[in-house]
Design a protein around this motif. Structure first.
Motif, PDB file in Angstrom:
ATOM      1  N   GLU A 164     -17.646  -2.963   4.763  1.00 21.29           N
ATOM      2  CA  GLU A 164     -16.274  -3.403   4.991  1.00 21.29           C
ATOM      3  C   GLU A 164     -15.743  -4.039   3.709  1.00 21.29           C
ATOM      4  O   GLU A 164     -16.397  -4.894   3.114  1.00 21.29           O
ATOM      5  N   PHE A 165     -14.566  -3.639   3.294  1.00 22.42           N
ATOM      6  CA  PHE A 165     -14.023  -4.081   2.012  1.00 22.42           C
ATOM      7  C   PHE A 165     -12.503  -4.146   2.092  1.00 22.42           C
ATOM      8  O   PHE A 165     -11.877  -3.591   3.011  1.00 22.42           O
ATOM      9  N   THR A 166     -11.906  -4.809   1.120  1.00 22.63           N
ATOM     10  CA  THR A 166     -10.448  -4.864   1.037  1.00 22.63           C
ATOM     11  C   THR A 166      -9.958  -3.845   0.013  1.00 22.63           C
ATOM     12  O   THR A 166     -10.704  -3.427  -0.879  1.00 22.63           O
ATOM     13  N   LYS A 203     -10.109  -9.826   8.623  1.00 22.01           N
ATOM     14  CA  LYS A 203      -9.520 -10.137   7.326  1.00 22.01           C
ATOM     15  C   LYS A 203     -10.503 -10.897   6.443  1.00 22.01           C
ATOM     16  O   LYS A 203     -11.330 -11.660   6.927  1.00 22.01           O
ATOM     17  N   ASP A 204     -10.364 -10.670   5.147  1.00 20.36           N
ATOM     18  CA  ASP A 204     -11.095 -11.440   4.146  1.00 20.36           C
ATOM     19  C   ASP A 204     -10.125 -12.480   3.587  1.00 20.36           C
ATOM     20  O   ASP A 204      -9.111 -12.132   2.975  1.00 20.36           O
ATOM     21  N   LEU A 214      -9.727  -5.829   6.173  1.00 23.02           N
ATOM     22  CA  LEU A 214     -10.928  -5.106   5.775  1.00 23.02           C
ATOM     23  C   LEU A 214     -10.835  -3.660   6.255  1.00 23.02           C
ATOM     24  O   LEU A 214     -10.354  -3.384   7.356  1.00 23.02           O
TER      25      LEU A 214
END
Length: 234
Positions: A164-166, A203-204, A214
């Motif tokens: 999981e990443f932005t 969310k990050d 994410l």
């Protein structure tokens, strides 16, 4: 290896060593890193080096590189490709050694710290590569050139990110490869237009109070995107 039926023509040939050297890249949310090791044997014991090994009789090149990576990082089933062969006669002062370099992209958060510490390995910024033994710095430079080209046409950058990443994190990787800042709005619009990411409800908030959603890379969506005759190009 059975040599009982080996012809005299084979036996009389000069012998030399074949090795694999692995160029390992990671991403620490801010910049792309290169994993380097302190050489354990002479010549140049203690100098910074790529991690590698001589080829054994029961392994092919790709499996040898996989074994080196697993032993040094604790990781399996990672992005790994053959780069090229380095065969200058005097490239290794210890003996005549032909090396086949491979490059790998790993997720730093999945790294086995015990393995890394055992091999006395450390991360270095790939834009500030220190002096390395033999022709290893040339190998690194060749790998970076290849990766910059591949990143434009293939979704290889997802191999450097956590599951999981932005989108800003993904953009940072491309900015590292391209060596320039990218317009955030245009990058977001472009990457989302491929429809290969799945947005989560998480969310990050490490970079801002508002936070960034994410995303997850969806390989099935990418395969479908390509099957329809589309091109991935950033």
């Amino acid at each position: 290896m059975n040599t009982s039926n080996t012809s005299a023509e084979y036996i009389k040939q000069e012998k030399f060593l074949v090795a694999v050297d692995c160029i390992i890249f990671g991403f620490d949310t801010e910049s792309i890193k290169l994993l380097l090791f302190k050489r354990r044997v002479e010549p140049l014991k203690g100098s910074l080096s790529l991690i590698g090994s001589f080829i054994k009789n029961d392994l092919n090149l790709n499996d040898s590189a996989k074994q080196v990576l697993e032993e040094s990082t604790g990781l399996k089933d990672i992005f790994l490709k053959e780069l090229r062969t380095y065969s200058n006669i005097d490239r290794d002062p210890g003996n005549r050694v032909i090396s086949v370099a491979h490059y790998a992209l790993i997720r730093i958060n999945e790294l086995d710290i015990k393995n890394v510490e055992e091999y006395d390995a450390h991360w270095y910024d790939f834009n500030d590569i220190p002096d390395l033994i033999f022709d290893h710095k040339q190998m690194v430079e060749d790998a970076i050139y290849r990766l910059r080209d591949e990143a434009r046409r293939e979704p290889i950058c997802f191999n450097l990110l956590p599951e999981e990443f932005t989108i800003p994190q993904l953009q940072s990787i491309y900015e590292c490869f391209y060596q320039r800042n990218l317009d955030s709005r245009n990058f977001r619009k472009k990457i989302l237009s491929f429809d290969i990411l799945t947005k989560t409800d998480k969310k990050d908030k490490t970079a801002s109070k508002k936070g960034a959603f994410l995303y997850v890379y969806d390989k099935e969506k990418f395969d479908s995107f390509i099957a329809k005759g589309n091109r991935f190009q950033l």
